[in-house]
Design an enzyme around this catalytic site. Structure first.
Site, PDB file in Angstrom:
ATOM      1  N   ASP A  97      -0.133   3.280   4.420  1.00  0.00           N
ATOM      2  CA  ASP A  97       0.640   2.078   4.751  1.00  0.00           C
ATOM      3  C   ASP A  97       0.531   1.850   6.266  1.00  0.00           C
ATOM      4  O   ASP A  97      -0.554   2.050   6.826  1.00  0.00           O
ATOM      5  CB  ASP A  97       2.083   2.201   4.236  1.00  0.00           C
ATOM      6  CG  ASP A  97       2.724   0.833   4.036  1.00  0.00           C
ATOM      7  OD1 ASP A  97       2.030  -0.074   3.562  1.00  0.00           O
ATOM      8  OD2 ASP A  97       3.901   0.675   4.378  1.00  0.00           O
ATOM      9  N   ASP A 101      -4.022   4.843   1.090  1.00  0.00           N
ATOM     10  CA  ASP A 101      -3.796   4.600   2.537  1.00  0.00           C
ATOM     11  C   ASP A 101      -2.430   5.149   2.926  1.00  0.00           C
ATOM     12  O   ASP A 101      -1.626   5.504   2.079  1.00  0.00           O
ATOM     13  CB  ASP A 101      -3.843   3.091   2.821  1.00  0.00           C
ATOM     14  CG  ASP A 101      -2.871   2.325   1.926  1.00  0.00           C
ATOM     15  OD1 ASP A 101      -3.295   1.909   0.843  1.00  0.00           O
ATOM     16  OD2 ASP A 101      -1.680   2.208   2.274  1.00  0.00           O
TER      17      ASP A 101
HETATM   18  N1  LIG Z   1       0.150   0.198   1.528  1.00  0.00           N
HETATM   19  C1  LIG Z   1       0.289  -0.449   0.387  1.00  0.00           C
HETATM   20  N2  LIG Z   1       1.345  -1.250   0.170  1.00  0.00           N
HETATM   21  C2  LIG Z   1       1.483  -1.884  -1.013  1.00  0.00           C
HETATM   22  N3  LIG Z   1       0.611  -1.814  -2.025  1.00  0.00           N
HETATM   23  C3  LIG Z   1      -0.462  -1.033  -1.847  1.00  0.00           C
HETATM   24  N4  LIG Z   1      -1.484  -0.738  -2.663  1.00  0.00           N
HETATM   25  C4  LIG Z   1      -2.288   0.104  -2.022  1.00  0.00           C
HETATM   26  N5  LIG Z   1      -1.822   0.380  -0.765  1.00  0.00           N
HETATM   27  C5  LIG Z   1      -0.671  -0.324  -0.649  1.00  0.00           C
END
Ligand SMILES: Nc1ncnc2[nH]cnc12
Ligand SMILES: CSC[C@H]1O[C@H](OP(=O)(O)O)[C@H](O)[C@@H]1O
Length: 288
Positions: free
Chosen positions: A207, A205
């Site tokens: 974030d 992703d």
């Molecule tokens: N955006 C994110 N922040 C922290 N841990 C994660 N693991 C997968 N995506 C994450």
């Protein structure tokens, strides 16, 4: 022997034969799960699901010391960590695999050392992952047609909640590449235990900083993980043999991390602590 620590979405290893789950007890407490022993491409390995089978442990609840100690007791010398991460850079799109080479530690409530209380040690974390193992993984994956990005800074956050927008922007301003919740203290403890540690971070992703993706959801992470699971499994399969047969492994500096690290004088060391450290630091403590 190679030990694989599987993160979110990686709860077993495809194609593993002669399998056996075996619980290993540790003086540091209870590991996340039993260890799964098996053969891949004829090569013996050990697998540990970081969050336990069924994903029962939150990042802050994992007993990282017990996990690393159990792997050391099982005879593991090389740890391959597989993790889901968020991306902090536009260029690191979901689906990208990054071979992490630096960390910034923002975790707050974890046991991050085997030492202290009667036996103090300070190991170097300048290069927190094994450069030999990381390079090998990059080379082997390149030859197998699996694209990996060599190097990247992993921001380790406490969680379990995802970051705020302001935090995400701050980590970006620090030039971090990816964000996750588990590689610290794992990498620190592997170094203290004189084990080689490499981390494959699978971007799931953007974030919450990205203008077109303003929040992360577990559903979205699982979708990307499922799409990339076979690529991760293929990578693991490809690297097992070259890792096990690397002739330069025995002289790797990770294997000697404790050589000049223990500062407590032998006559002042606590015998109970020394017993607890039998697997992690036996090599140096036996010398007196
Ligand atoms: N955006 C994110 N922040 C922290 N841990 C994660 N693991 C997968 N995506 C994450
Ligand atoms: C399921 S999303 C958040 C979760 O995923 C990552 O875990 P792992 O590193 O074990 O793959 C992240 O660090 C969080 O623990």
């Amino acid at each position: 022997m190679i030990g694989i620590i599987g993160g979110s979405g990686i709860y077993d290893i495809e194609g593993l034969t002669d399998i056996k789950w075996k619980a290993i007890s540790s003086p540091f407490g209870t590991p996340s799960d039993a260890l799964l022993y098996g053969k891949l491409n004829g090569q013996q390995l050990v697998f540990l699901p970081r969050h336990g089978r069924g994903h029962k442990l939150s990042p802050g609840e994992i007993n990282y010391r017990a996990n690393i100690d159990a792997l050391k007791r099982a005879g593991v010398t090389d740890i391959l960590s597989v993790s889901a991460v968020g991306s902090l850079k536009e260029s690191l799109k979901p689906g990208t695999f990054v071979i992490v080479d630096q960390y910034i530690d923002r975790t707050v409530q974890r046991e991050r050392s085997f030492f202290g209380k009667g036996c103090v040690a300070h190991v170097s974390m300048a290069y927190p992952t094994c450069r030999r193992l990381s390079h090998l993984i990059h080379e082997v994956s390149r030859q197998a047609g699996i694209e990996t990005v060599p190097g990247g800074t992993y921001l380790a956050m406490e969680g379990p909640q995802f970051s705020t927008h302001a935090e995400s922007e701050m980590y970006r301003s620090w030039n971090c590449d990816v964000i996750g919740m588990t590689n610290i203290p794992e990498a620190k403890l592997a170094r203290e235990a004189e084990m080689c540690y490499a981390s494959i971070a699978m971007v799931t992703d953007y974030d919450c900083w990205h203008p077109e993706h303003d929040q992360v959801t577990v559903q979205q992470i699982i979708r990307i993980l499922t799409e990339n699971a076979s690529k991760a499994q293929k990578l693991v399969k490809e690297v097992v043999l070259p890792v096990d047969s690397d002739s330069s492994a025995s002289s790797c500096s990770c294997r000697f991390a404790l050589e000049n690290a223990i500062i407590t004088s032998p006559e002042n060391r606590d015998p109970d602590k020394i017993r607890q450290l039998d697997a992690v630091a036996g090599r140096v403590l036996k010398k007196g």
